[in-house]
Design a protein around this motif. Structure first.
Motif, PDB file in Angstrom:
ATOM      1  N   PHE A  37      -2.687 -11.324  -0.540  1.00  0.00           N
ATOM      2  CA  PHE A  37      -3.019 -10.025  -0.159  1.00  0.00           C
ATOM      3  C   PHE A  37      -2.293  -9.956   1.417  1.00  0.00           C
ATOM      4  O   PHE A  37      -2.042  -8.544   1.714  1.00  0.00           O
TER       5      PHE A  37
ATOM      6  N   ALA B 121      -0.430  -9.071   4.260  1.00  0.00           N
ATOM      7  CA  ALA B 121       0.906  -8.469   4.634  1.00  0.00           C
ATOM      8  C   ALA B 121       0.765  -7.384   5.824  1.00  0.00           C
ATOM      9  O   ALA B 121      -0.420  -6.923   6.113  1.00  0.00           O
TER      10      ALA B 121
ATOM     11  N   TYR C 209       9.093  -1.613   5.327  1.00  0.00           N
ATOM     12  CA  TYR C 209       8.017  -2.116   4.485  1.00  0.00           C
ATOM     13  C   TYR C 209       8.177  -2.545   3.294  1.00  0.00           C
ATOM     14  O   TYR C 209       7.958  -3.780   2.415  1.00  0.00           O
TER      15      TYR C 209
HETATM   16  P1  NAD Z   1      -4.282  -4.202   5.343  1.00  0.00           P
HETATM   17  O1  NAD Z   1      -3.062  -3.759   6.317  1.00  0.00           O
HETATM   18  O2  NAD Z   1      -5.483  -3.145   5.213  1.00  0.00           O
HETATM   19  O3  NAD Z   1      -4.565  -5.612   5.326  1.00  0.00           O
HETATM   20  C1  NAD Z   1      -3.545  -6.819   5.541  1.00  0.00           C
HETATM   21  C2  NAD Z   1      -4.634  -7.884   5.908  1.00  0.00           C
HETATM   22  O4  NAD Z   1      -3.683  -8.926   5.974  1.00  0.00           O
HETATM   23  C3  NAD Z   1      -5.127  -7.747   7.369  1.00  0.00           C
HETATM   24  O5  NAD Z   1      -6.388  -7.961   7.144  1.00  0.00           O
HETATM   25  C4  NAD Z   1      -4.520  -8.579   8.354  1.00  0.00           C
HETATM   26  O6  NAD Z   1      -5.127  -9.274   9.533  1.00  0.00           O
HETATM   27  C5  NAD Z   1      -3.944  -9.575   7.476  1.00  0.00           C
HETATM   28  N1  NAD Z   1      -2.759 -10.158   7.672  1.00  0.00           N
HETATM   29  C6  NAD Z   1      -1.578  -9.570   8.263  1.00  0.00           C
HETATM   30  N2  NAD Z   1      -0.608 -10.662   8.491  1.00  0.00           N
HETATM   31  C7  NAD Z   1      -1.017 -11.777   8.027  1.00  0.00           C
HETATM   32  C8  NAD Z   1      -0.537 -13.131   8.159  1.00  0.00           C
HETATM   33  N3  NAD Z   1       0.562 -13.597   8.638  1.00  0.00           N
HETATM   34  N4  NAD Z   1      -1.472 -14.086   7.815  1.00  0.00           N
HETATM   35  C9  NAD Z   1      -2.823 -14.078   7.358  1.00  0.00           C
HETATM   36  N5  NAD Z   1      -3.278 -12.713   7.378  1.00  0.00           N
HETATM   37  C10 NAD Z   1      -2.561 -11.513   7.525  1.00  0.00           C
HETATM   38  O7  NAD Z   1      -3.578  -3.910   3.876  1.00  0.00           O
HETATM   39  P2  NAD Z   1      -4.115  -3.648   2.313  1.00  0.00           P
HETATM   40  O8  NAD Z   1      -3.846  -2.157   2.251  1.00  0.00           O
HETATM   41  O9  NAD Z   1      -5.406  -4.169   2.175  1.00  0.00           O
HETATM   42  O10 NAD Z   1      -2.934  -4.364   1.390  1.00  0.00           O
HETATM   43  C11 NAD Z   1      -3.087  -5.567   0.969  1.00  0.00           C
HETATM   44  C12 NAD Z   1      -1.964  -5.813   0.225  1.00  0.00           C
HETATM   45  O11 NAD Z   1      -1.974  -5.143  -1.107  1.00  0.00           O
HETATM   46  C13 NAD Z   1      -0.420  -5.772   0.748  1.00  0.00           C
HETATM   47  O12 NAD Z   1       0.050  -7.092   0.345  1.00  0.00           O
HETATM   48  C14 NAD Z   1      -0.080  -4.590   0.338  1.00  0.00           C
HETATM   49  O13 NAD Z   1       1.343  -4.865   0.399  1.00  0.00           O
HETATM   50  C15 NAD Z   1      -0.459  -4.257  -0.925  1.00  0.00           C
HETATM   51  N6  NAD Z   1      -0.555  -3.131  -1.451  1.00  0.00           N
HETATM   52  C16 NAD Z   1      -1.341  -2.057  -0.884  1.00  0.00           C
HETATM   53  C17 NAD Z   1      -1.489  -0.921  -1.503  1.00  0.00           C
HETATM   54  C18 NAD Z   1      -2.211   0.363  -0.446  1.00  0.00           C
HETATM   55  O14 NAD Z   1      -2.400   1.335  -1.193  1.00  0.00           O
HETATM   56  N7  NAD Z   1      -2.973  -0.178   0.436  1.00  0.00           N
HETATM   57  C19 NAD Z   1      -0.927  -0.581  -2.477  1.00  0.00           C
HETATM   58  C20 NAD Z   1      -0.333  -1.452  -3.369  1.00  0.00           C
HETATM   59  C21 NAD Z   1      -0.314  -2.657  -2.685  1.00  0.00           C
END
Ligand code: NAD
Ligand code: TYD
Length: 361
Positions: A82, A84, A161
């Protein structure tokens, strides 16, 4: 190899929901690797504090020494990625972190996992999975009459992004094709629900409404997103992990497209009913149209037929039930929001919205 999994980014929005549900269902030990950027929040995980099946590790997916140690020590049967940088507006202000984590970080993670997987015995090798969590934004933007994105839709990312996520998806694909790493990729639409960081539309609007601040709508508010309740996304990931076909991509979506302005109006009406303004006026009075996002994608829509047909997954929540749960959660967890909306968050709001001439800070 045992039933332990490594989850990366499990202190963020979706990762938190995934880890909490995994623990609730008693599915096995989770090693949760998170860098704790502004988006990662250990407060999300307090209920797992004394749970021996949750092991939190503070670290970066790009740290191959750390990864080699964690993989060797815990012998996971799967890694779910997850981690990112996830916010489009931040990627417009500063793309560098997105390239570092989403592209370079995913590459280093894949390298670490490939080295570990390569040394497993044949049975464990076959059973292992690397599941990469991605987004519908990699497909670009749709016109209003275009068919929804299927898994074969050409990639056309438009923001730093989505470009960085697209690059990571391609790396995952290549690691399967070239090295045979048993990968799975999910491309999901916009999530909403508990623990959503209040920089994204839905939690930002709830937060600003209750704080008496403007509700900023970019441009005309006619852009369309396809919304899925976060727990449904987590259920889809579990399903793909369990029975998904190695090397495949699965689109995950809610069959629920809405223009942004409609989402905001629904939230306003819900708050009018649940927590009326002191002056009795509707929250919709706080709606403010602001300068549009650069390169703003017009429409996302996911065709989730494949995962429904092949894996039997479909969302449990409608937008009406999911959004009600979400609003209730925010009303009941104002402390969580207040703890987040200090410090760094204020800095972001100032930089992003005050530049647009809005007094939101
Ligand atoms: P978020 O920004 O809430 O959480 C991301 C997490 O990753 C955070 O806890 C952060 O500390 C951690 N992180 C960032 N860089 C890091 C690194 N280098 N090493 C370790 N940890 C790291 O994001 P989210 O909304 O929970 O999204 C999670 C995943 O789902 C992402 O890959 C995103 O692209 C994907 N996604 C999100 C959505 C959405 O609507 N939020 C929809 C589809 C896909
Ligand atoms: P967001 O929640 O940032 O998700 P994404 O950009 O990944 O889809 O934004 C959802 C939609 O809401 C998007 O079209 C941009 C718009 N939006 C606003 O109108 N105002 C805001 O303050 C924010 C954060 C987003």
């Amino acid at each position: 190899m045992n039933q332990t999994i490594i989850v990366t980014g499990g202190a963020g929005f979706i990762g938190t929901n995934f880890v909490l549900a995994w623990a609730k269902q008693g599915l096995g030990t989770v090693v949760n690797l998170d860098k704790l950027t502004y988006a990662g929040n250990l407060e999300n995980l307090v209920e797992l504090q004394h749970n021996p099946q949750h092991i939190f590790v503070h670290g970066d997916i790009g740290d191959q020494v750390l990864l080699a140690r964690l993989l060797a020590e815990h012998q996971p049967c799967a890694v779910v990625n997850f981690a990112a940088e996830s916010h489009v507006d931040r990627s417009i202000h500063g793309p560098e972190d997105f390239i570092q984590t989403n592209v370079v970080g995913t590459f280093h993670l894949l390298e670490s996992v490939r080295a570990y997987w390569g040394k497993l015995n044949e049975v464990d090798k076959k059973a292992f999975r690397f599941l990469h969590v991605s987004t519908d934004e990699v497909y670009g933007s749709l016109g209003k009459d275009d068919a929804a994105f299927t898994e074969t839709h050409a990639y056309a990312p438009n923001s730093p992004y989505s470009a960085s996520k697209a690059a990571s998806d391609h790396l995952v694909r290549a690691y399967h094709h070239t090295y045979g790493l048993p990968t799975l990729t999910t491309n999901c639409s916009n999530n909403y629900g508990p623990h959503h960081f209040p920089e994204k539309l839905i939690p930002l609007v709830i937060h600003n409404a209750l704080a008496g601040k403007p509700l900023p709508i970019y441009g005309t508010g006619q852009q369309i997103r396809d919304w899925l309740y976060v727990e449904d996304h987590c259920a889809a990931i579990r399903r793909v992990l369990e029975v998904g076909k190695v090397g495949e991509v699965y689109n995950v979506g809610g069959w629920n497209e809405k223009p942004n302005i409609e989402v905001v109006k629904i939230l306003c009406r819900m708050l009018d009913a649940k927590k009326p303004r002191a002056d009795g006026k509707p929250y919709a009075d706080q709606i403010t149209f602001v300068e549009d996002r650069l390169g703003h994608d017009q429409r996302y829509a996911i065709d989730a037929t494949k995962i429904a047909r092949e894996l039997g997954w479909k969302p449990q929540e409608t937008f009406e039930t999911g959004i009600e749960k979400t609003v209730n959660w925010y009303l009941e967890n104002q402390d969580w929001v207040n703890n987040i909306t200090s410090g760094d968050y204020r800095h972001w709001v100032e930089k992003h919205y005050v530049e647009r001439g809005e007094e939101l800070a």
